[in-house]
Scaffold this motif. Structure first.
Motif, PDB file in Angstrom:
ATOM      1  N   LEU A   1       0.820  -1.213   0.000  1.00 54.05           N
ATOM      2  CA  LEU A   1       0.000   0.000   0.000  1.00 54.05           C
ATOM      3  C   LEU A   1       0.852   1.261   0.000  1.00 54.05           C
ATOM      4  CD1 LEU A   1      -2.829  -0.969   2.520  1.00 54.05           C
ATOM      5  CD2 LEU A   1      -2.946  -0.975   0.025  1.00 54.05           C
ATOM      6  N   MET A   2       1.889   1.283   0.809  1.00 55.35           N
ATOM      7  CA  MET A   2       2.690   2.495   0.912  1.00 55.35           C
ATOM      8  C   MET A   2       3.642   2.669  -0.271  1.00 55.35           C
ATOM      9  SD  MET A   2       1.544   4.232   3.407  1.00 55.35           S
ATOM     10  CE  MET A   2      -0.014   3.684   2.664  1.00 55.35           C
ATOM     11  N   LEU A   3       4.155   1.572  -0.817  1.00 54.43           N
ATOM     12  CA  LEU A   3       4.974   1.706  -2.019  1.00 54.43           C
ATOM     13  C   LEU A   3       4.135   2.218  -3.191  1.00 54.43           C
ATOM     14  CD1 LEU A   3       7.197  -1.500  -1.780  1.00 54.43           C
ATOM     15  CD2 LEU A   3       7.992   0.874  -1.675  1.00 54.43           C
TER      16      LEU A   3
ATOM     17  N   MET B   1      -7.502   1.910   7.242  1.00 55.78           N
ATOM     18  CA  MET B   1      -6.107   1.877   7.687  1.00 55.78           C
ATOM     19  C   MET B   1      -5.440   3.244   7.584  1.00 55.78           C
ATOM     20  SD  MET B   1      -4.766  -1.760   6.103  1.00 55.78           S
ATOM     21  CE  MET B   1      -3.065  -1.476   6.614  1.00 55.78           C
ATOM     22  N   LYS B   2      -6.106   4.203   6.963  1.00 59.00           N
ATOM     23  CA  LYS B   2      -5.518   5.540   6.856  1.00 59.00           C
ATOM     24  C   LYS B   2      -5.181   6.099   8.233  1.00 59.00           C
ATOM     25  CE  LYS B   2      -6.276  10.236   5.209  1.00 59.00           C
ATOM     26  NZ  LYS B   2      -7.204  11.212   4.591  1.00 59.00           N
ATOM     27  N   ALA B   3      -6.045   5.817   9.215  1.00 61.51           N
ATOM     28  CA  ALA B   3      -5.790   6.313  10.566  1.00 61.51           C
ATOM     29  C   ALA B   3      -4.509   5.718  11.142  1.00 61.51           C
ATOM     30  CB  ALA B   3      -6.980   5.988  11.470  1.00 61.51           C
ATOM     31  N   GLU B   4      -4.193   4.483  10.765  1.00 66.64           N
ATOM     32  CA  GLU B   4      -3.003   3.805  11.274  1.00 66.64           C
ATOM     33  C   GLU B   4      -1.755   4.184  10.485  1.00 66.64           C
ATOM     34  OE1 GLU B   4      -1.442  -0.810  12.046  1.00 66.64           O
ATOM     35  OE2 GLU B   4      -3.406  -0.420  11.148  1.00 66.64           O
ATOM     36  N   LEU B   5      -1.892   4.293   9.157  1.00 68.94           N
ATOM     37  CA  LEU B   5      -0.746   4.554   8.300  1.00 68.94           C
ATOM     38  C   LEU B   5      -0.468   6.039   8.112  1.00 68.94           C
ATOM     39  CD1 LEU B   5      -1.453   1.877   5.540  1.00 68.94           C
ATOM     40  CD2 LEU B   5       0.228   1.732   7.395  1.00 68.94           C
ATOM     41  N   GLY B   6      -1.498   6.865   8.294  1.00 64.59           N
ATOM     42  CA  GLY B   6      -1.328   8.297   8.114  1.00 64.59           C
ATOM     43  C   GLY B   6      -1.453   8.772   6.687  1.00 64.59           C
ATOM     44  N   LEU B   7      -1.675   7.864   5.752  1.00 66.35           N
ATOM     45  CA  LEU B   7      -1.791   8.199   4.331  1.00 66.35           C
ATOM     46  C   LEU B   7      -2.935   7.417   3.707  1.00 66.35           C
ATOM     47  CD1 LEU B   7       1.965   8.040   3.242  1.00 66.35           C
ATOM     48  CD2 LEU B   7       0.577  10.111   3.386  1.00 66.35           C
ATOM     49  N   ARG B   8      -3.543   8.008   2.683  1.00 70.50           N
ATOM     50  CA  ARG B   8      -4.511   7.275   1.896  1.00 70.50           C
ATOM     51  C   ARG B   8      -3.778   6.215   1.071  1.00 70.50           C
ATOM     52  NH1 ARG B   8      -5.168   8.506  -3.276  1.00 70.50           N
ATOM     53  NH2 ARG B   8      -7.431   8.417  -3.291  1.00 70.50           N
ATOM     54  N   SER B   9      -4.519   5.281   0.511  1.00 69.69           N
ATOM     55  CA  SER B   9      -3.912   4.209  -0.277  1.00 69.69           C
ATOM     56  C   SER B   9      -4.629   4.094  -1.618  1.00 69.69           C
ATOM     57  CB  SER B   9      -4.012   2.884   0.491  1.00 69.69           C
ATOM     58  OG  SER B   9      -5.340   2.378   0.436  1.00 69.69           O
ATOM     59  N   PRO B  10      -4.156   3.228  -2.517  1.00 64.25           N
ATOM     60  CA  PRO B  10      -4.851   3.053  -3.796  1.00 64.25           C
ATOM     61  C   PRO B  10      -6.312   2.653  -3.656  1.00 64.25           C
ATOM     62  CG  PRO B  10      -2.694   2.022  -3.872  1.00 64.25           C
ATOM     63  CD  PRO B  10      -2.913   2.441  -2.450  1.00 64.25           C
ATOM     64  N   ALA B  11      -6.675   2.065  -2.512  1.00 64.61           N
ATOM     65  CA  ALA B  11      -8.076   1.670  -2.306  1.00 64.61           C
ATOM     66  C   ALA B  11      -8.997   2.875  -2.353  1.00 64.61           C
ATOM     67  CB  ALA B  11      -8.226   0.936  -0.976  1.00 64.61           C
ATOM     68  N   ASN B  12      -8.531   4.027  -1.875  1.00 63.12           N
ATOM     69  CA  ASN B  12      -9.365   5.230  -1.900  1.00 63.12           C
ATOM     70  C   ASN B  12      -9.704   5.661  -3.316  1.00 63.12           C
ATOM     71  OD1 ASN B  12      -7.580   5.337   0.666  1.00 63.12           O
ATOM     72  ND2 ASN B  12      -9.255   6.721   1.130  1.00 63.12           N
ATOM     73  N   THR B  13      -8.830   5.325  -4.249  1.00 66.56           N
ATOM     74  CA  THR B  13      -9.075   5.654  -5.652  1.00 66.56           C
ATOM     75  C   THR B  13      -9.903   4.578  -6.339  1.00 66.56           C
ATOM     76  OG1 THR B  13      -6.950   6.801  -5.712  1.00 66.56           O
ATOM     77  CG2 THR B  13      -7.975   6.306  -7.825  1.00 66.56           C
ATOM     78  N   LEU B  14      -9.549   3.320  -6.126  1.00 69.99           N
ATOM     79  CA  LEU B  14     -10.198   2.256  -6.890  1.00 69.99           C
ATOM     80  C   LEU B  14     -11.663   2.034  -6.501  1.00 69.99           C
ATOM     81  CD1 LEU B  14     -10.536  -0.823  -5.411  1.00 69.99           C
ATOM     82  CD2 LEU B  14      -8.057  -0.598  -5.362  1.00 69.99           C
ATOM     83  N   VAL B  15     -12.047   2.347  -5.248  1.00 63.95           N
ATOM     84  CA  VAL B  15     -13.445   2.112  -4.856  1.00 63.95           C
ATOM     85  C   VAL B  15     -14.407   2.959  -5.679  1.00 63.95           C
ATOM     86  CG1 VAL B  15     -12.976   1.324  -2.517  1.00 63.95           C
ATOM     87  CG2 VAL B  15     -13.228   3.778  -2.946  1.00 63.95           C
ATOM     88  N   ARG B  16     -13.928   4.047  -6.233  1.00 65.44           N
ATOM     89  CA  ARG B  16     -14.787   4.902  -7.053  1.00 65.44           C
ATOM     90  C   ARG B  16     -15.108   4.270  -8.403  1.00 65.44           C
ATOM     91  NH1 ARG B  16     -12.281   8.181  -3.428  1.00 65.44           N
ATOM     92  NH2 ARG B  16     -13.201  10.214  -2.946  1.00 65.44           N
ATOM     93  N   HIS B  17     -14.444   3.151  -8.716  1.00 60.72           N
ATOM     94  CA  HIS B  17     -14.714   2.457  -9.979  1.00 60.72           C
ATOM     95  C   HIS B  17     -15.478   1.141  -9.776  1.00 60.72           C
ATOM     96  CE1 HIS B  17     -12.400   5.060 -12.706  1.00 60.72           C
ATOM     97  NE2 HIS B  17     -11.659   5.286 -11.641  1.00 60.72           N
ATOM     98  N   ILE B  18     -15.804   0.820  -8.560  1.00 63.38           N
ATOM     99  CA  ILE B  18     -16.584  -0.395  -8.310  1.00 63.38           C
ATOM    100  C   ILE B  18     -18.019  -0.149  -8.753  1.00 63.38           C
ATOM    101  CG2 ILE B  18     -17.520  -1.871  -6.497  1.00 63.38           C
ATOM    102  CD1 ILE B  18     -14.908  -1.529  -5.007  1.00 63.38           C
ATOM    103  N   ASN B  19     -18.519  -1.021  -9.591  1.00 61.06           N
ATOM    104  CA  ASN B  19     -19.864  -0.885 -10.179  1.00 61.06           C
ATOM    105  C   ASN B  19     -20.568  -2.244 -10.101  1.00 61.06           C
ATOM    106  OD1 ASN B  19     -22.106  -0.043 -11.650  1.00 61.06           O
ATOM    107  ND2 ASN B  19     -21.066  -0.128 -13.631  1.00 61.06           N
ATOM    108  N   PRO B  20     -20.923  -2.679  -8.897  1.00 63.44           N
ATOM    109  CA  PRO B  20     -21.397  -4.062  -8.726  1.00 63.44           C
ATOM    110  C   PRO B  20     -22.724  -4.373  -9.410  1.00 63.44           C
ATOM    111  CG  PRO B  20     -21.663  -2.825  -6.697  1.00 63.44           C
ATOM    112  CD  PRO B  20     -20.870  -1.961  -7.621  1.00 63.44           C
TER     113      PRO B  20
END
Length: 329
Positions: free
Chosen positions: A56-58, A179-198
C-alpha cells in the motif's frame, strides 16, 4: 483477468513488492495482471500484514497507474458483480465527505430518482472529523440505506435510489480504507473504490478533488470499459458541480473521450459556510429556502447526468431538470 492458476512462477507477493520498491532506477509499475494478482491476495487474506503495508505504501509513494487500478478493480468486482433484474442507470460513489458546503449532490440524486432514473450510491471511510458523509444525509433525506446487493435491487425497483456502505459491499476494501488512521496516508483503495460498479449501471461517475486524479480516473474508466463515464472535479471531492466557478469534467462514451469546462451560472463566488450542515438541504428541498447556491449546484449536477444518459445538450438537460425541480412536490 488471467486465471491465478496459470500465472507465471514469478507472480509472488515478494516479487511484486520488489518490483515496486527497488529505488528510482530499479522500480517499475505493475501490469494489469500483476496488480490483479496482489489484490486477489488481499481479498483472499493470503497476504501478510507486513506485505500489505509495504504494498500500500509503495504504491502510494510511486502513485498508481490506470493499468494498475484497472487490474485491482477487476479483481475486486469479479466476485461482487451481479446482473440486476432491471437495468440500473447510475453508479454514484460518494466517499469524500463534504467539509463546507452541504451535500447538494444528494438533492440532485433524489430529484433524478423521483423522475425515473435509478441510482446506486455507495460510500465509506467516514474517518475524518467534521465532514458530512453521504450515509448520514441519505438517512435524513429518506434515501434507503441497504445492507446487501439483493436488497439494493429491491429498493431500486421500489424507489429508484438507495445507498450501500462499502463495508457491506467489500469488508476487505473497507478495512484498507480505514487503515488511513493507522498509516497516516490514503492508499490506492481510496481511488479504486470509485470504480466499483457491482450492479453494472450504465453510467459511472467519479468525483475527485486533486486535478491530477481526473486523468487517472478517466484513463482507468476507459481501461475498464466503462463506456459511459463522467469524471468531475467536484466540490469537496464529491460528484457535485460548483455553480460559482469553472468545473472541469472528463466525458467518455462509446464514441469519444473529451474534457470540458462547465461555465458558472452564478455571477460571483459564494460565501463558504464554516461547516457542512443538514438543515440547508431540508430547507431547500422542502421550502425553497436558500441563497441560490444549493439549488444551482443540485440542478447543474443533475443536468450533467441527464445530458450523459440521454445524449442531449447540457442546456437542454438543464431545462428538463428545472421543470422537474418545480414539480418535485
Amino acid at each position: 483477468m488471467t486465471d491465478p492458476n496459470t500465472l507465471p512462477e514469478q507472480y509472488t507477493l515478494p516479487a511484486m513488492i520488489r518490483a515496486l520498491g527497488r529505488g528510482k532506477s530499479g522500480s517499475r509499475d505493475l501490469s494489469f495482471d500483476e496488480a490483479a494478482f496482489v489484490m486477489g491476495a488481499i481479498l483472499n487474506a493470503t497476504i501478510t500484514p507486513a506485505q500489505l503495508g509495504a504494498f500500500l505504501m509503495l504504491m502510494r509513494v510511486k502513485e498508481e497507474t490506470a493499468e494498475e487500478l484497472a487490474g485491482m478493480v477487476t479483481a475486486c468486482v469479479e466476485p461482487l458483480t451481479v446482473t440486476p433484474a432491471y437495468p440500473v442507470d447510475v453508479n454514484w460513489p460518494a466517499y469524500a465527505g463534504k467539509k463546507k458546503q452541504p451535500s447538494w449532490y444528494l438533492l440532485a440524486a433524489r430529484l433524478l430518482a423521483q423522475n425515473g432514473i435509478s441510482i446506486f450510491i455507495h460510500g465509506g471511510g467516514e474517518h475524518t472529523q467534521g465532514r458530512q458523509y453521504a450515509i448520514d444525509v441519505c438517512r435524513v433525506l429518506g434515501i434507503a440505506v441497504v445492507s446487501s446487493l439483493s436488497e439494493a435491487q429491491v429498493e431500486l425497483q421500489r424507489s429508484n435510489i438507495c445507498y450501500m456502505a462499502l463495508a457491506d459491499i467489500s469488508p476487505e476494501l473497507s478495512a484498507i480504507i480505514d487503515m488511513k488512521a493507522e498509516l497516516g496516508l490514503r492508499s490506492p483503495a481510496n481511488t479504486l473504490v470509485r470504480h466499483i460498479n457491482p450492479l453494472q449501471a450504465g453510467l459511472t461517475l467519479q468525483g475527485m478533488f486533486h486535478p491530477a486524479y481526473m486523468v487517472l480516473h478517466h484513463q482507468t474508466a476507459i481501461r475498464l470499459g466503462q463506456n459511459n463515464n463522467l469524471v468531475l472535479k467536484g466540490d469537496g471531492g464529491e460528484f457535485e458541480v460548483r455553480p460559482d466557478s469553472l468545473t472541469a469534467v472528463a466525458i467518455h462514451d462509446c464514441v469519444k473521450s473529451d474534457q470540458h469546462k462547465i461555465e458558472p451560472v452564478l455571477a460571483r463566488r459564494a460565501l463558504r459556510p464554516d461547516k457542512a450542515q443538514l438543515e440547508p438541504l431540508l430547507a431547500l428541498w422542502d421550502r425553497n429556502e436558500g441563497d441560490g447556491y444549493g439549488q444551482a449546484a443540485a440542478l447543474q449536477t443533475a443536468a450533467l447526468i441527464v445530458s450523459a444518459l440521454r445524449g442531449v445538450s447540457l442546456a437542454g438537460a438543464q431545462a428538463t431538470v428545472e421543470q422537474w425541480w418545480a414539480q418535485r412536490h
